[in-house]
Design an enzyme around this catalytic site. Structure first.
Site, PDB file in Angstrom:
ATOM      1  N   GLY A  27      -6.885   4.401   2.310  1.00 36.43           N
ATOM      2  CA  GLY A  27      -7.970   4.970   1.515  1.00 36.43           C
ATOM      3  C   GLY A  27      -7.565   5.246   0.090  1.00 36.43           C
ATOM      4  CB  CYS A  51       4.099   2.325   7.661  1.00 36.82           C
ATOM      5  SG  CYS A  51       4.000   3.447   6.262  1.00 36.82           S
ATOM      6  CB  SER A 103      -3.581   6.818   3.086  1.00 35.89           C
ATOM      7  OG  SER A 103      -4.347   7.088   1.932  1.00 35.89           O
ATOM      8  CD  GLU A 135       3.862  -0.017   4.192  1.00 29.29           C
ATOM      9  OE1 GLU A 135       2.931   0.244   4.998  1.00 29.29           O
ATOM     10  OE2 GLU A 135       4.852   0.703   4.035  1.00 29.29           O
TER      11      GLU A 135
END
Length: 544
Positions: free
Chosen positions: A268, A327, A266, A293
């Site tokens: 974050g 993703c 992620s 990534e």
């Protein structure tokens, strides 16, 4: 000692098996699934080549069949993390000194083992542990991982050949050293191939690695570790452990020999990593390499001249293969008014044919999302549509059931607001949001698309008008690191479409290409002068 230059030729992509009814591979995969389901695997950590078990055990259950117990793993403690780092650093000198052709042969053997002896076991482990259907497992845990290993060996052999010019009287040469320290590989649940590539790409370059997979990918990660060991990977080169993210980060990012992180996950978490590394920058022997990534909010933009059937197929596959847990999955679509009704009608009809259920039934297109946390998050987005004050509605799907597994129907949300929450935020599930725009406003809508999301991973455009294709390609130049014309935004192939994005989607270091490998090398330039000057004077100093 050798005096030869070793070349590893560019490989061919591993052929994708079909698993059609009656095929030999279908029977072999079904047998592998049955064998693994009959066992309760006891999965250790691997530190310095040894199997390590802790005091506590955690269960592994299939996301699509939570009543079945596949086995156990052992969560790692602080001590295990420290031991893994020590093992890696102790192995560093001998591994870095290992001749390239012998390092390469280990990973080439691993690829061959995966392509033959372990293919069905690895696919079955991915299907059971990560709830992938047979085809999604085949293209991931077999073909893509095999391709990563073989192509990276080839790419690295090309790098080693690159040498500077040497004018007469001197020899200039370049050494490509591993980094001075250890690399941390943090890998996600959704691709077994990424789980294998993130530790092996740095290791090929002579680095030593501490590998932390997502807990929901440990089942298949352990199979790959068994393959690497059988292929001859020396002890300590890659150490597989299962700590929590905060624990591994706190220890690794404070270590003076932390040399880099190879990450997929992620945004974050990646930003938190970067901050921690920055706060510790004065501790390190060298500046760490940060490669990541981190996800996307991937788009499909449909031009008024697009083929309706091509768009429908692209959305159906791009948004809902592997339950949208890619993703790169299509998550938002922009439809022109002249085509919107037909596209929606056909898409809804297609989704109605998609069967959902366990992976053992090969007729199921949709399986489960990865765990209860993901299920609850995705369900909340779907439920919130009812509170959108008319800004959004559910066009089809929307049912969620976790009584036997974490099942969420393929869901299409239609919105009148291009900034509606499901057009902007990454959901990571089988949810596609569509927005209809006025046919003549397609140029203006490109700007809306480009500014809607912080991500820039993948995107697709559909059109027949070549001038429009060129215009959109240029207008969306920064919107996606992988850009598709008249195709879905998923399915990048190693050696064909190197993968990665920019903006909030990561550092765009392109896994599956030569670009990624450069990040794990530290060049040293060497100049040797054959006849050295014997005083400081230059010709221009001399008197006339």
């Amino acid at each position: 000692m050798n005096n030869a230059y070793f070349d590893f030729a560019e490989p061919k992509n591993e052929p994708v098996l079909s698993y059609a009814p009656g095929s030999a591979e279908r029977k072999a995969l079904m047998a592998a699934l049955a064998e693994l389901k009959s066992q309760k695997r006891d999965i250790p950590m691997y530190i310095d080549g040894e199997e390590v078990r802790g005091d506590k055990k955690a269960e592994i259950r299939p996301p699509h069949e939570t009543g079945h117990l596949l086995g156990y793993y052992y969560p790692s403690s602080d001590e295990h993390v420290h031991n893994a780092i020590d093992a890696a650093l102790n192995a560093r000198e001998s591994w870095a000194a290992t001749s390239w052709e012998h390092r390469a042969s280990i990973f080439m053997k691993a690829a061959e083992l995966l392509a033959t002896k372990y293919r069905y076991r690895m696919n079955a482990a991915t299907m059971l542990g990560q709830s992938k259907n047979a085809f999604q497992a085949e293209i991931d845990s077999a073909c893509e991982l095999i391709d990563f290993l073989r192509f990276n060996v080839h790419f690295l052999s090309q790098i080693y050949k690159q040498q500077p010019l040497s004018p007469q009287g001197m020899d200039n040469r370049m050494e490509y050293r591993p980094l001075e320290g250890f690399v941390l590989a943090v890998t996600p649940f959704n691709f077994t191939a990424i789980g294998g590539n993130l530790p092996t790409a740095p290791a090929m370059c002579g680095n030593v690695v501490v590998w932390k997979p997502a807990n929901t990918q440990i089942y298949s990660a352990s199979v790959f570790m068994e393959i690497l060991i059988e292929a001859g990977l020396p002890n300590g080169v890659i150490n597989l452990i299962y700590p929590s993210g905060p624990v591994v980060g706190e220890i690794c990012y404070a270590h003076p020999y932390f040399a880099g992180v190879h990450f997929t996950g992620s945004t974050g978490v990646f930003q938190s990593m970067w901050k921690s590394i920055g706060n510790n920058i004065s501790r390190y022997k060298s500046y760490p390499r940060i490669v990541g990534e981190t996800g996307g909010k991937d788009f499909v933009f449909v031009h008024p001249t697009a083929s309706v059937d091509a768009v429908v197929a692209g959305l159906a596959r791009g948004a809902f293969e592997y339950q949208g847990q890619k993703c790169s999955a299509a998550s938002r679509a922009y439809l022109p008014a002249n085509l919107a009704d037909e596209i929606k009608k056909k898409l809804v009809a297609e989704l109605a044919t998609m069967k959902m259920g366990i992976v053992d039934d090969f007729t199921n297109f949709i399986n489960a999302v990865i765990d209860e946390k993901a299920f609850n998050s995705i369900e909340a987005y779907i439920k919130n549509v009812a509170d959108s004050n008319g800004a959004a509605k559910i066009l089809c799907g929307g049912k969620c059931d976790k009584s036997k597994g974490y099942f969420i129907e393929p869901t299409v949300i239609e919105t009148t607001d291009p900034s509606y929450v499901t057009m902007c935020e990454e959901i990571f599930g089988p949810v596609l949001t569509i927005y209809n725009y006025e046919t003549d406003n397609w140029i203006q809508e490109l700007e809306v698309l480009d500014n809607t999301s912080p991500y820039a991973l993948t995107g697709a455009i559909f059109a027949r008008d070549r001038n429009a294709i060129e215009f959109m390609t240029k207008a969306l130049v920064n919107s996606a690191g992988n850009f598709y014309i008249n195709d879905k935004p998923t399915g990048a192939v190693v050696g064909q479409q190197p993968f990665g994005g920019a903006r909030a989607s990561g550092t765009n270091d392109k896994a599956g290409s030569v670009l990624n490998l450069y990040r794990w090398l530290s060049p040293r330039t060497i100049k040797e002068t054959y006849v050295s000057p014997e005083n400081y004077r230059y010709p221009f100093h001399q008197a006339d």
